[in-house]
Enzyme design. Structure first.
Site, short mmCIF file in Angstrom:
data_model
loop_
_atom_site.label_atom_id
_atom_site.label_comp_id
_atom_site.label_asym_id
_atom_site.label_seq_id
_atom_site.Cartn_x
_atom_site.Cartn_y
_atom_site.Cartn_z
N ALA A 1 0.82 -1.24 -0.04
CA ALA A 1 -0.06 0.11 -0.10
C ALA A 1 0.80 1.28 -0.04
CB ALA A 1 -0.97 0.10 1.34
N HIS B 1 6.75 6.09 1.40
CA HIS B 1 7.76 4.81 1.11
C HIS B 1 8.63 5.61 -0.14
CE1 HIS B 1 4.03 2.68 2.65
NE2 HIS B 1 5.10 2.16 3.22
#
Ligand code: PAF
Length: 273
Positions: A29, A34
């Protein structure tokens, strides 16, 4: 970009490459937080591995393991576009067998704050990160400062187990209105998202107090709790950067941490002062 699901194949591939390897461990996800970890890894390493594994052992009974967001297709696209070299995407039985050896989080630092709300959670985190380090053997591994306690415990594990990996802390990425990015934000309805802004507001209030010279931990915590009303607070805490109790904020060595429940969604955030 290669997508590898088997431990042996990944180990062999990385051995052949013989490059400076950066690991970005994730549970998928993927969001801009990230991406920032990946960008940092790209700057410092010759080969970047992103692991995508929703680690069952860090979820307690009754937690959101089954509904944890899964976005394999989008995650692969994001990795490809950001220049990731390898996605490691194992099934659970590739990582875990039965009657497993486990890494145990330390009794105090592993069982306060998030570890008190979720006892045993950090045993699962440390166990899987240990396995990922052994599989990938990275030179550098990238973790977000948003999960400050996780970052602290992983750094502690690396130090205490004499591991050969450099842990790189990466700044929290926020929406323009201050909300820290988290895979769990998608659970919030519009009203809850507005409520969730109280989290960053409370942290902002703490940093304002400190910049005015008001450094007493109890005063700051009281004020933050007021800002967070009426949300259910799991904890509001101010600690030294090695997670020890302190009475006064010491600039350059303090972390202000919050965790609240917004509806049924647990959200955490922090600032490093
Ligand atoms: O922060 C996370 O996403 C997870 O806790 C981690 C480090 C990937 C371990 O499963």
């Amino acid at each position: 970009m290669r997508i590898i699901s088997k431990v042996r194949e990944l180990k062999e591939y990385l051995k052949e490459q013989n490059k400076i390897v950066g690991l970005v461990p994730t549970m998928g996800a993927l969001h801009d937080g990230h991406l920032s970890l990946i960008k940092n890894a790209k700057k410092e390493c010759e080969l970047v591995v992103v692991s995508i594994f929703v680690n069952p052992t860090q979820f307690l009974k009754g937690e959101d393991l089954d509904k944890y967001p899964s976005r394999d297709k989008a995650d692969k696209k994001i990795c490809e576009l950001s220049g990731v070299d390898v996605i490691f995407l194992p099934q659970a039985d590739e990582i875990y067998g039965d009657d497993e050896v486990k890494v145990l989080a330390p009794n105090i630092r592993g069982f306060t704050l998030e570890g008190a709300s979720r006892p045993g959670h950090f045993n699962g985190v440390l166990t899987v990160v240990n396995k990922l380090f052994n599989i990938v053997n990275p030179d550098f591994a990238y973790f977000g400062k948003k999960d400050a306690q996780q970052l602290n415990l992983i750094s502690l594990m690396v130090e205490q187990f004499f591991m050969n990996v450099v842990i790189v802390p990466v700044d929290t990425v926020r929406e323009s209105d201050g909300l820290a990015l988290s895979s769990r934000n998608i659970y919030l309805c519009a009203d809850q998202r507005i409520d969730a802004l109280k989290i960053s507001s409370s942290l902002y209030e703490a940093s304002k107090m400190v910049s005015r010279g008001d450094v007493q931990v109890d005063d700051i915590k009281r004020k933050m709790s007021k800002v967070l009303e009426p949300l259910e607070i799991s904890y509001v805490e101010i600690l030294s950067r090695d997670f020890k109790a302190t009475k006064r904020v010491e600039i350059g060595n303090s972390i202000v941490l919050v965790e609240v429940l917004v509806g049924t969604t647990r959200l955490l955030d922090n600032i490093w002062l």
